[in-house]
Motif scaffolding. Structure first.
Motif, PDB file in Angstrom:
ATOM      1  N   ALA A   1       1.186  -1.015  -0.049  1.00 57.51           N
ATOM      2  CA  ALA A   1      -0.235   0.071  -0.241  1.00 57.51           C
ATOM      3  C   ALA A   1       0.882   1.318  -0.025  1.00 57.51           C
ATOM      4  O   ALA A   1       1.914   0.837   0.973  1.00 57.51           O
ATOM      5  N   ASP A   2       0.785   2.717  -1.294  1.00 58.63           N
ATOM      6  CA  ASP A   2       1.024   4.057  -0.590  1.00 58.63           C
ATOM      7  C   ASP A   2       0.161   4.389   0.215  1.00 58.63           C
ATOM      8  O   ASP A   2       1.098   5.070   0.793  1.00 58.63           O
ATOM      9  N   LEU A   3      -0.809   3.445   0.268  1.00 57.99           N
ATOM     10  CA  LEU A   3      -1.630   4.330   1.723  1.00 57.99           C
ATOM     11  C   LEU A   3      -2.622   3.714   2.345  1.00 57.99           C
ATOM     12  O   LEU A   3      -3.597   2.698   2.031  1.00 57.99           O
ATOM     13  N   VAL A   4      -2.238   3.718   3.924  1.00 66.34           N
ATOM     14  CA  VAL A   4      -3.281   2.967   4.757  1.00 66.34           C
ATOM     15  C   VAL A   4      -4.069   3.773   5.730  1.00 66.34           C
ATOM     16  O   VAL A   4      -4.057   4.557   5.835  1.00 66.34           O
ATOM     17  N   LEU A   5      -5.217   3.386   5.780  1.00 64.63           N
ATOM     18  CA  LEU A   5      -6.388   3.906   6.438  1.00 64.63           C
ATOM     19  C   LEU A   5      -7.279   3.740   7.388  1.00 64.63           C
ATOM     20  O   LEU A   5      -7.509   2.134   6.884  1.00 64.63           O
ATOM     21  N   PRO A   6      -7.022   3.952   8.517  1.00 65.18           N
ATOM     22  CA  PRO A   6      -7.624   2.680   9.582  1.00 65.18           C
ATOM     23  C   PRO A   6      -9.241   3.255   9.716  1.00 65.18           C
ATOM     24  O   PRO A   6      -9.957   4.457   9.695  1.00 65.18           O
ATOM     25  N   ALA A   7      -9.679   2.188   9.599  1.00 65.02           N
ATOM     26  CA  ALA A   7     -11.134   1.913   9.387  1.00 65.02           C
ATOM     27  C   ALA A   7     -11.867   1.565  11.154  1.00 65.02           C
ATOM     28  O   ALA A   7     -11.160   0.849  11.794  1.00 65.02           O
ATOM     29  N   ALA A   8     -13.249   2.604  11.637  1.00 65.00           N
ATOM     30  CA  ALA A   8     -13.903   1.433  12.581  1.00 65.00           C
ATOM     31  C   ALA A   8     -14.446   0.377  12.145  1.00 65.00           C
ATOM     32  O   ALA A   8     -14.795   0.325  10.887  1.00 65.00           O
ATOM     33  N   GLY A   9     -14.236  -0.837  13.229  1.00 67.28           N
ATOM     34  CA  GLY A   9     -14.911  -1.858  13.149  1.00 67.28           C
ATOM     35  C   GLY A   9     -16.337  -1.979  13.718  1.00 67.28           C
ATOM     36  O   GLY A   9     -17.315  -1.526  14.335  1.00 67.28           O
TER      37      GLY A   9
END
Ligand code: SF4
Length: 699
Positions: free
Chosen positions: A441-449
């Motif tokens: 990944a060039d960009l990693v985005l943290p998501a809510a679960g």
């Protein structure tokens, strides 16, 4: 903090069990079955019962956006503003230079309906590409086409209550005792109370589900269509078809008759590996049933001829008139919790919102006008495996992966790895830092679960439920919908100014008005009050729709169901001297997909803790294998090393691997999809995970 309880829905499978999430004064979470819920009446399977461990364990959570300055650089923590600015700049520049089809989104049947809706609106309406596909392509797309081609609409006409009203249930290519456990508890209970109810199971493996079966048809993999035609032929010869229904409510019977009469029972028996009396007995059980349900899952859908298998099975309901009445009908078992919600909003490269058709200019205009955009591209987007091809060839430059783990779950994962390496820009939006695509990944985005955001889901019986937000997401993680909205705004797109998530849901509901899946009468307020509702639910409805086609008017142009035969059945990968065994893959009881959640729960590892290969004693003997030997499974695209389990529960000539293990949870060689191939159904574009030619040898 005061202690509170909230009703919600289990986030694993398409059964859609109701849960109660209790939060104590310290914020600790407990999950129990909802005793008032119509689906599970308080019951939960092992995965559902252990949901709170997954919610509480934050050890692998992504907490901040991460960005790479360029290929070869490490991932560094950045703020949301910088992450969104980079994503928007790269997407804008790629689209300008290479056109809209140079980018795409690959999402998940785990996404909430609102998230699915927004990603589709963004992609199809504003980025002007239909390159948005989902891991539901690996799960339900053959069933979608099966329903469309027979009933005129992607619609499950049945309801779980039909289980208790049926007297013959045919389970084909599915192991619900392990994969849809709470639904199967209902079948078990029904059989216990009514021992005359007949259960037929069609599967090359003798699974846990077979323990309840009156008849197990242990067919040779890939021969399902011929088996269903042979059963159809017996039903016709026994005069056990419903002539009145066929004449007044269907088309295509003459062609079906011609087709099924072309193959004798002797030939069918030989091709399928099923004795003639067993085929006849299946036809007898079906013919004598007052209520006949067909249930199926991946054994049919995940095939190079998945649509043909769906059609041939649904035909059995149609020729017997066993549809549109209590206790009867075709009932596909959805794998993921919201694969159906995703389809409602058009969450695939080949679909449009509210089951509208991409190929229909009127439908495209309706959606474009609703979203306030000029138009929507007519050509279908790239499907899951086509995106991999396009990334590998360079036709597609960027991919945004949301809530799915393609480096374990897609077929031919070595190819997927090459494709991601070759991509110019990869975004991974996930809850877990264990997602295998992160290194690319060039960009990693943290998501809510699950439980950290609100939204809706639809289960296998069209039941829409509202999921509450119960706790805050850790760190800077955001709901997937919020991330998409931020990106859309950064791109400068109008139409993403939502105050509340309920406004997104309302917009989706409004867009369904007048369609076959009309949910214009739904709202968050109503779902909170009623609990759950089965669609359609129009703005004038007072209650949900339990089952469809009671009036025998189908959603085809002439309102008649289409009995369909598929002439060009796709071929499986041929066996050879080099690769003489058929590999089939599937789930085990206590793990879910690529184990990023269930793999964290020790209790769930107690059932089966390691990947293994199931092989018949004759095949084991021929290779001088004994129980627990380490073996290498080799195919045309890769290999897998693991322990062997010798069992008479599998047909000779067939081997089985669980699908779950990837590199993180197994050794480098435990990834099952190193072996599976690139064959897809020509109509549904669903990949084949059930027929791969392999060899097995002692390591
Ligand atoms: Fe969850 Fe499916 Fe188990 Fe129900 S059957 S508790 S929905 S995993």
């Amino acid at each position: 903090m005061k202690s509170e309880s909230f009703k919600s829905t289990c986030s694993y499978c398409g059964v859609g069990c109701g849960v109660v999430i209790s939060r104590d004064q310290k914020g600790a979470i407990k999950v129990t079955g909802d005793e008032t819920h119509p689906v599970n009446q308080g019951m939960l399977c092992s995965k559902g019962m252990n949901l709170h461990y997954v919610v509480e364990d934050q050890s692998d959570r992504l907490l901040t956006p991460l960005m790479r300055e360029g290929k070869g650089y490490g991932l560094k923590v950045v703020d949301w503003e910088s992450a969104m600015r980079r994503a928007a700049a790269v997407f804008t520049s790629l689209i300008k230079k290479y056109g809209p089809n140079s980018v795409g989104f690959y999402v998940s049947g785990q996404c909430l309906t609102e998230e699915y809706y927004l990603i589709n609106k963004l992609t199809k309406g504003f980025l002007r590409t239909n390159n948005i596909d989902t891991n539901s392509r690996l799960c339900m797309s053959s069933a979608v086409m099966g329903y469309q081609l027979t009933l005129g609409e992607d619609i499950v006409p049945t309801t779980y209550e039909d289980i208790e009203l049926s007297d013959c249930i045919m389970v084909a290519g599915a192991n619900p005792a392990w994969c849809h456990p709470i639904l199967w508890r209902r079948v078990e209970k029904h059989k216990e109370t009514n021992p005359n109810v007949k259960i037929i199971v069609v599967d090359p493996r003798r699974t846990q589900t077979c323990q309840l079966a009156d008849l197990h048809l242990q067919l040779i993999p890939g021969t399902d269509v011929i088996l269903y035609y042979a059963i159809g032929r017996c039903l016709i010869e026994n005069q056990a078809v419903d002539r009145e229904f066929i004449e007044n409510h269907t088309d295509g019977f003459e062609k079906y008759l011609e087709k099924v009469m072309q193959t004798s029972l002797e030939v069918a028996s030989q091709v399928c590996g099923i004795p003639i009396p067993a085929i006849q007995l299946a036809a007898k059980y079906i013919g004598e049933a007052k209520g006949f349900l067909t249930m199926w899952a991946m054994g049919l859908n995940q095939s190079a001829d998945g649509v043909a298998k769906n059609l041939a099975l649904i035909d059995l309901n149609l020729i017997t008139g066993q549809i549109g009445k209590p206790g009867s009908g075709p009932f596909s078992l959805t794998g993921q919790p919201n694969a159906m919600g995703g389809r409602e909003v058009g969450g695939m490269a080949t679909m449009l919102s509210s089951h509208r058709k991409l190929a229909d200019p009127k439908h495209r205009k309706e959606v474009a006008d609703f979203w306030g955009v000029e138009d929507i591209a007519a050509s279908p987007g790239l499907t899951a495996t086509q995106m991999v091809d396009a990334l590998e060839s360079g036709e597609m430059k960027a991919i945004w992966i949301i809530c799915t783990n393609p480096l374990v779950s897609l077929p031919d994962t070595n190819k997927v790895e090459k494709a991601l390496k070759h991509a110019k820009f990869v975004v991974v939006q996930d809850i877990s830092n264990k997602a295998e695509a992160i290194p690319y990944a060039d960009l990693v985005l943290p998501a809510a679960g699950w439980s950290e955001k609100e939204g809706t889901m639809t289960n296998s019986e069209r039941r829409v439920s509202y999921l509450r937000k119960v706790k805050e997401a850790p760190g800077e993680a955001l709901p997937d919908a919020e991330i998409i909205i931020r990106f859309a705004k950064m791109m400068g797109f109008k139409g993403f100014d939502y105050g509340e998530m309920s406004e997104v849901f309302q917009e989706h509901c409004k867009l369904t008005k007048g369609t076959n899946i009309d949910v214009s009468g739904l709202s968050y307020a109503m779902l909170k009050e009623r609990g759950t509702v089965q669609w359609p639910f129009t703005s004038t409805a007072s209650k949900g729709t339990t089952r469809l086609f009671l009036d025998k008017k189908f959603f085809t142009a002439n309102q008649r169901a289409q009995i369909s035969v598929e002439e060009n059945i796709a071929t499986n990968e041929p066996l050879s001297e080099e690769f003489p065994l058929v590999l089939t893959t599937g789930r085990i009881r206590d793990q879910w997909h690529t184990m990023t959640r269930t793999g964290k729960v020790n209790k769930l590892k107690q059932h089966i803790s390691k990947p293994y290969l199931e092989i018949h004693p004759l095949d084991a003997q021929a290779r001088k294998l004994v129980e627990n030997d380490t073996v290498m499974v080799i195919g045309g695209r890769g290999k897998v090393k693991l322990l062997v389990k010798i069992t008479v529960d599998i047909r000779p000539g067939v081997v089985f691997l669980p699908m779950h293990w990837g590199r993180i949870f197994g050794s480098d060689f435990a990834r099952t999809n190193n072996l599976t191939g690139n064959a897809i159904d020509p109509i549904s574009k669903q990949p084949d995970f059930k027929y791969t030619a392999v060899q097995v040898s002692k390591f």
